[in-house]
Design an enzyme around this catalytic site. Structure first.
Site, short mmCIF file in Angstrom:
data_model
loop_
_atom_site.label_atom_id
_atom_site.label_comp_id
_atom_site.label_asym_id
_atom_site.label_seq_id
_atom_site.Cartn_x
_atom_site.Cartn_y
_atom_site.Cartn_z
N GLU A 63 2.66 -2.09 3.08
CA GLU A 63 1.50 -1.26 2.74
C GLU A 63 0.89 -0.64 3.99
O GLU A 63 0.56 0.56 4.01
CB GLU A 63 0.46 -2.11 2.02
CG GLU A 63 -0.84 -1.39 1.71
CD GLU A 63 -2.03 -2.34 1.68
OE1 GLU A 63 -3.15 -1.86 1.94
OE2 GLU A 63 -1.84 -3.53 1.41
N ASP A 67 0.89 3.34 4.44
CA ASP A 67 -0.38 4.05 4.56
C ASP A 67 -0.30 5.10 5.67
O ASP A 67 -0.76 6.24 5.50
CB ASP A 67 -1.49 3.05 4.85
CG ASP A 67 -2.83 3.74 5.09
OD1 ASP A 67 -3.37 4.35 4.15
OD2 ASP A 67 -3.34 3.67 6.23
N ASP A 137 -2.17 -0.05 -3.40
CA ASP A 137 -1.49 -0.73 -2.29
C ASP A 137 0.01 -0.76 -2.50
O ASP A 137 0.80 -0.59 -1.55
CB ASP A 137 -2.01 -2.15 -2.13
CG ASP A 137 -3.43 -2.20 -1.59
OD1 ASP A 137 -3.95 -1.15 -1.15
OD2 ASP A 137 -4.04 -3.29 -1.62
N GLU A 140 1.67 2.55 -1.59
CA GLU A 140 1.86 2.65 -0.14
C GLU A 140 2.99 1.75 0.33
O GLU A 140 3.74 2.12 1.24
CB GLU A 140 0.55 2.31 0.57
CG GLU A 140 -0.55 3.32 0.31
CD GLU A 140 -1.88 2.95 0.92
OE1 GLU A 140 -2.73 3.84 1.08
OE2 GLU A 140 -2.09 1.75 1.24
#
Length: 249
Positions: A63, A67, A137, A140
């Protein structure tokens, strides 16, 4: 790639799980060289916390990586797509489309991530499969997994396929507004003040908290408004303030 990831890559997936992951890939036209990395993207920390053999394996590191890949891919697209717009416009749209509010519906409606999540028993019982934070989450984490497996270009293709339609909505002013940014721009331009967000209270058990935030400008405050995360509560109270001030119009 670090040693831990290489060890996980060699884990043998059960036939049923492999078929599930292959179905996920077909839906999004993805081609993973190693399905173990994709599998890891769906493992929530609640599962690793409850299973000793899986203690060090969850999707949080993916994640974190995803991101950054998501942010760079969106920023690069906006830079090329909006040549005549100032930095503030690009930043506002980027903040909107990489937000939990945008990613969670994508996770459910396009990626069907809720079907593939691996959750702990407690999280499963409290509706974890539909929690916005968990879904966002996981989006990502999938992007991060694809980046490691197939490289940056393939990750960017996925990001653009998922996010560009959301960018177009915001550009046409049909998407969800970033109320925090609207409020800040309004007050900085007129009053030279920045909104200050304050946590009023937190309710609920550890695994299912509700946050209440207010926004303050000197002696004036709005709220409190609630959300399942602090960011969501801040957006909610910023929306209330925008409505009270007539900023949207």
């Amino acid at each position: 790639m670090n040693i831990r990831d290489k060890i996980y890559e060699r884990k043998e997936l059960k036939k049923e799980r492999k078929e599930e992951l292959e179905a996920f890939c077909r839906n999004l036209d993805l081609h993973f060289k190693n399905l173990n990395m994709l599998d890891l993207a769906f493992h929530h920390r609640s599962f690793s916390n409850e299973n000793e053999e899986h203690r060090h394996y969850n999707n949080e590191r993916l994640e974190f990586l995803g991101d950054s890949v998501l942010g760079l891919a969106v920023a690069s697209f906006l830079y090329e797509d909006m040549m005549d717009n100032p930095e503030g416009d690009l930043a506002r749209i980027k903040a909107n489309v990489v937000s939990e509010q945008t990613l969670a519906p994508i996770a459910l409606e396009q990626m069907h991530i809720d079907r593939y999540l691996i959750l702990g028993k407690g999280e499963e019982m409290t509706g974890g499969r539909t929690k916005k934070a968990i879904l966002a989450d996981a989006v990502e984490a999938v992007i991060g997994a694809l980046y490691l497996d197939s490289g940056f270009e393939e990750a960017v293709k996925l990001v653009e396929r998922l996010i560009v339609p959301e960018i177009r909505k915001v550009q046409a002013d049909k998407g969800n507004k970033d109320y925090k940014t609207l409020l800040q721009e309004y007050y900085q331009k007129r009053h030279k003040l920045c909104p200050k967000y304050e946590l009023v209270k937190v309710t609920g058990p550890e695994h299912d908290k509700t946050f209440y935030m207010k926004v303050v400008f000197g002696d004036i405050s709005y709220g409190p408004a609630k959300g399942k995360t602090k960011k969501a509560a801040q957006q909610a109270v910023a929306k209330e303030a925008c409505a009270a001030l007539g900023i949207e119009s």
